[in-house]
Structure formats: C-alpha cells, structure tokens
Design a protein around this motif. Structure first.
Motif, PDB file in Angstrom:
ATOM      1  N   SER A   2       0.831  -1.209   0.000  1.00  9.12           N
ATOM      2  CA  SER A   2       0.000   0.000   0.000  1.00  9.12           C
ATOM      3  C   SER A   2       0.859   1.251   0.000  1.00  9.12           C
ATOM      4  O   SER A   2       0.549   2.248  -0.677  1.00  9.12           O
ATOM      5  N   GLY A   3       1.951   1.222   0.775  1.00  9.99           N
ATOM      6  CA  GLY A   3       2.847   2.366   0.793  1.00  9.99           C
ATOM      7  C   GLY A   3       3.470   2.627  -0.565  1.00  9.99           C
ATOM      8  O   GLY A   3       3.587   3.776  -1.002  1.00  9.99           O
ATOM      9  N   LEU A   4       3.844   1.548  -1.249  1.00 14.77           N
ATOM     10  CA  LEU A   4       4.427   1.707  -2.583  1.00 14.77           C
ATOM     11  C   LEU A   4       3.409   2.276  -3.572  1.00 14.77           C
ATOM     12  O   LEU A   4       3.740   3.103  -4.421  1.00 14.77           O
ATOM     13  N   SER A  29       4.099  -0.775   8.691  1.00 14.87           N
ATOM     14  CA  SER A  29       4.809  -0.969   7.427  1.00 14.87           C
ATOM     15  C   SER A  29       4.456   0.120   6.423  1.00 14.87           C
ATOM     16  O   SER A  29       5.330   0.621   5.701  1.00 14.87           O
ATOM     17  N   LEU A  30       3.198   0.497   6.375  1.00 12.94           N
ATOM     18  CA  LEU A  30       2.785   1.543   5.448  1.00 12.94           C
ATOM     19  C   LEU A  30       3.499   2.852   5.765  1.00 12.94           C
ATOM     20  O   LEU A  30       4.007   3.537   4.872  1.00 12.94           O
ATOM     21  N   LEU A  31       3.551   3.193   7.049  1.00 12.46           N
ATOM     22  CA  LEU A  31       4.196   4.440   7.447  1.00 12.46           C
ATOM     23  C   LEU A  31       5.702   4.401   7.211  1.00 12.46           C
ATOM     24  O   LEU A  31       6.316   5.408   6.854  1.00 12.46           O
ATOM     25  N   LEU A  32       6.307   3.227   7.422  1.00 11.82           N
ATOM     26  CA  LEU A  32       7.738   3.114   7.169  1.00 11.82           C
ATOM     27  C   LEU A  32       8.064   3.303   5.691  1.00 11.82           C
ATOM     28  O   LEU A  32       9.080   3.903   5.337  1.00 11.82           O
ATOM     29  N   VAL A  33       7.224   2.774   4.828  1.00 10.95           N
ATOM     30  CA  VAL A  33       7.492   2.834   3.394  1.00 10.95           C
ATOM     31  C   VAL A  33       7.104   4.186   2.808  1.00 10.95           C
ATOM     32  O   VAL A  33       7.871   4.825   2.087  1.00 10.95           O
ATOM     33  N   ARG A  83      12.908   0.206   1.544  1.00 10.98           N
ATOM     34  CA  ARG A  83      12.267   0.142   2.866  1.00 10.98           C
ATOM     35  C   ARG A  83      11.400  -1.101   2.983  1.00 10.98           C
ATOM     36  O   ARG A  83      11.427  -1.804   3.997  1.00 10.98           O
ATOM     37  N   ALA A  84      10.608  -1.383   1.943  1.00 13.82           N
ATOM     38  CA  ALA A  84       9.751  -2.571   1.960  1.00 13.82           C
ATOM     39  C   ALA A  84      10.597  -3.830   2.078  1.00 13.82           C
ATOM     40  O   ALA A  84      10.279  -4.752   2.850  1.00 13.82           O
ATOM     41  N   PHE A  85      11.692  -3.874   1.327  1.00 12.13           N
ATOM     42  CA  PHE A  85      12.577  -5.042   1.389  1.00 12.13           C
ATOM     43  C   PHE A  85      13.165  -5.211   2.782  1.00 12.13           C
ATOM     44  O   PHE A  85      13.217  -6.325   3.322  1.00 12.13           O
ATOM     45  N   ASN A  86      13.610  -4.126   3.388  1.00 18.02           N
ATOM     46  CA  ASN A  86      14.201  -4.200   4.730  1.00 18.02           C
ATOM     47  C   ASN A  86      13.180  -4.614   5.772  1.00 18.02           C
ATOM     48  O   ASN A  86      13.504  -5.351   6.717  1.00 18.02           O
ATOM     49  N   VAL A  87      11.954  -4.152   5.630  1.00 16.22           N
ATOM     50  CA  VAL A  87      10.907  -4.551   6.572  1.00 16.22           C
ATOM     51  C   VAL A  87      10.673  -6.056   6.511  1.00 16.22           C
ATOM     52  O   VAL A  87      10.582  -6.744   7.536  1.00 16.22           O
TER      53      VAL A  87
END
Length: 381
Positions: free
Chosen positions: A80-82, A125-129, A143-147
C-alpha cells in the motif's frame, strides 16, 4: 540417557527470559551483519523490524500464530505504501491522507478479532514505506525489502535458536500449579505446615499462572498438539480446584462442637494427606512427560456420616458445618480425578523428550510435599 542441557525443555522454560534476550541480540546482530556486508540501503529499517517482530514472543506457537499476521500485515502495508508513492506528482500531497484512510480501513477490519496484529503491522509498514510521501520509488522499495528481511530474520531466529514451545510452557505451569495446590491443601490439613508457607502468596501465584495459561491457548493450538476445548477444560478444572481449596482455607468454625466433630472423624486426616500426595504425584507425571496414570482416592463420606449428619451442639442446635466441610473435601477429590481423566486422554501430552531428561531432579522436588504429608499424617496403632 539424559538430554544435553540446551535440549532439555525445562532448561528453555527456566531461562526463557535470558534466552529470549539472547535471541533478540542474535537476530539484531544477524540483521546488522547481513545488511552491512551486502551494503543494503536504508538497513536501519531491517533492524527496527527485527525488534518489532520478535517483541515478547519467546515461544514457537506465538511465532507461528502471529508470524503469519506479521508477514501478511507487512506485505500489505508495504504494498500500500508503494502504491501511494507511485501516485502522480500532482497527487503527492494526498499521500498522508491516503495513508490515514488506509490505516483506518485496516483498523476497522481487524478491530476486536484475532487479526488485530496484522492491522498494527499494516499501519507500521505503510508508514515506514510511504513516510510523508516525499520519497523516490527506490527508497520505498528498499524500505519494503528491509521490513520483510527484518521480519523473516526475527521469525527464523525465534524458531531455530533454542526454541521454546508454548505446549511445554503450559506443561510446566500446570505442574507448578498442581504443586502449589498440593502444598495449600497440605497446609490446611496440618497446623504446623500452615506456619511454614505463605498461603496468600501461593494463592496469588496459582491464580496468576492460570491467567498466563489462558494467554497461551492460541499459541498452543497453533503448535497442533492440543485443541482449544482440551485446554479450556484443563484450565477450568484448575480454577475450580483452586476455588475449592480457597473455601477450605477460609473455613471457620462457629462453634467448638463443629470442630470437635471433624477432629473425631477417624481416618479423615489420612484421606486428606493421601490426596495431597496424589496431587504431588500428578504434578511429577505432568512435568516429566510421563503417561498420566495416578489413581485418586475418593473420600468415604459414608464412613463419617454418623458424625456429620447427626451433629448437634450442646445447646441442641443442628451443626451443618461438618457436612459442608466433608463435601468440600470430596469435591476437591472429584475435581482432581476429573483432571487426571482429562489429562490421561490427551495422547499428545506425554513427552519422550522430557522422559529422557533428568527425571531424578524432579522426583526430589515433587516428593517433598509427599514426604511432609507422610510425616505429618496421624499414625494408626
């Protein structure tokens, strides 16, 4: 043949706090080394995710139960973040509003059900990305990969490094509770023993352990060893046994005549001490992973009926306390027998791992109550 200490289930239970700290440290170290040597950009998010994934879940069942929720929430949140980052440039100011709406929908869908943790991980996760929306696509992808990387490292470490099973945690908590119940009942039937233990502390510890057992139900069910109904029955029987012993501990005699009637019941103390020893034996069998085969002796109420049903005070008033007191003792024996039957029917409760562990160290601990009971029990001529 004894198990090596690190493979002994009681070892991982006894030192579960230290081992959990060790797992967290190892997982963080692995995350740092992996991301550092591979020169993965924005690797700090992997470290954050590793800590958040492991949380306070030291046992496999908790990881299996919530691990899927974490992965699902992380994947959906990162995706969703992406998608928000990919919005056209003129719509970029809407990214914060989109994030809030998406988190609100996820919270609504997961509110009040067992998937609430997925909703939490989705939001994080959404906020991190997505952040504030002022990031390039490659930043969001890293960021998504690191999460995801941090999540997988945390789950893998918990399952591979001296894993703690929720089923074993329940087993040892149950055994400890049975030991406490045996000590409480023995203290009630022996005046000298009552001075040696703090009954209020034991009651509080037993009640607290029941709450912790209830919190393990989902994790144990995820390990596919015991069903929720079986666990509910075991916990319910413990609670009813505790309530019965509490009533016995709070028994007070309104008249001296009622107390004298109880003391005059020949063999009653022997029956009580025998039940206390049987509770200790049951605790030993549970803790060491043996098949449950202890026989619970029932109280012979008919033997004491003349003193209980015809009790009359010197003033001519009927005494009901002897009958009620006998009923509580019989009820405790009946509940104990029901627990033995329920545990005996759990085919996956016995454990060869525990039987291979050093059983002698438990035998010494569990026979302490039995020895006290045998010493304090009145001897027959």
């Amino acid at each position: 043949m004894n198990l090596p200490p690190l493979r002994d289930p009681f070892f991982t239970y006894r030192f579960r706090r230290r081992l959990h700290v060790l797992r967290v440290v190892l997982a963080l170290t692995a995350s740092f080394l992996l991301t550092h040597f591979l020169a993965i950009p924005h690797y700090g998010w992997a470290l954050v995710s590793t800590v958040m994934v492991m949380g306070n879940l030291p046992h496999i069942g908790g990881v299996l139960d919530k691990g899927r929720q974490r992965l699902l929430g992380t994947l959906l949140g990162a995706a969703s973040g992406l998608l928000l980052i990919l919005l056209p440039g003129d719509l970029a100011p809407l990214i914060p509003a989109g994030s809030v709406i998406a988190i609100g929908v996820a919270t609504w869908l997961t509110f009040g059900n067992r998937h609430g943790y997925s909703g939490l991980m989705f939001a994080i996760s959404l906020l991190l990305v997505a952040g504030d929306g002022n990031h390039a696509l490659d930043v969001g992808l890293w960021r998504a990969f690191n999460v995801l990387l941090g999540t997988l490292i945390g789950i893998t470490t918990t399952m591979l490094v001296l894993p703690q099973k929720a089923t074993d945690m329940l087993r040892f908590m149950l055994a400890e509770n049975l030991d406490r119940l045996a000590r409480l009942f023995h203290a009630h039937t022996t005046a000298t023993a009552a001075l040696d233990i703090d009954t209020h502390a034991l009651l509080k510890a037993t009640s607290s352990a029941l709450v912790k057992q209830r919190g393990l139900v989902d994790a144990i069910h995820r390990e596919r060893r015991l069903s929720r109904n079986e666990l509910d029955d075991v916990i319910s029987l413990q609670r009813r046994m505790l309530s019965t012993i509490e009533l016995l501990l709070e028994t007070h005699w309104n008249t001296r005549a009622g107390h004298d009637r109880i003391e005059a019941m020949e063999g009653l103390r022997d029956e009580q001490h025998r039940l206390s020893r049987e509770l200790g034996t049951l605790a030993y069998q549970v803790r060491t992973g043996q098949a449950i085969d202890v026989e619970i002796s029932q109280f012979d109420l008919q033997r004491h009926a003349p003193l209980a049903t015809t009790a009359v005070s010197p003033e001519g008033r009927a005494l009901f306390s002897p009958s009620g007191y006998l009923w509580l003792n019989r009820e405790l024996a009946r509940l104990t027998e029901s627990l033995v039957t329920r545990l005996g029917g759990l085919t996956r409760l016995p454990s060869r791992r525990l039987r291979r562990a050093s059983g002698r160290k438990w035998a010494r601990r569990h026979t302490a109550t039995s020895d006290r009971g045998a010493q304090d029990a009145p001897r027959q001529p």
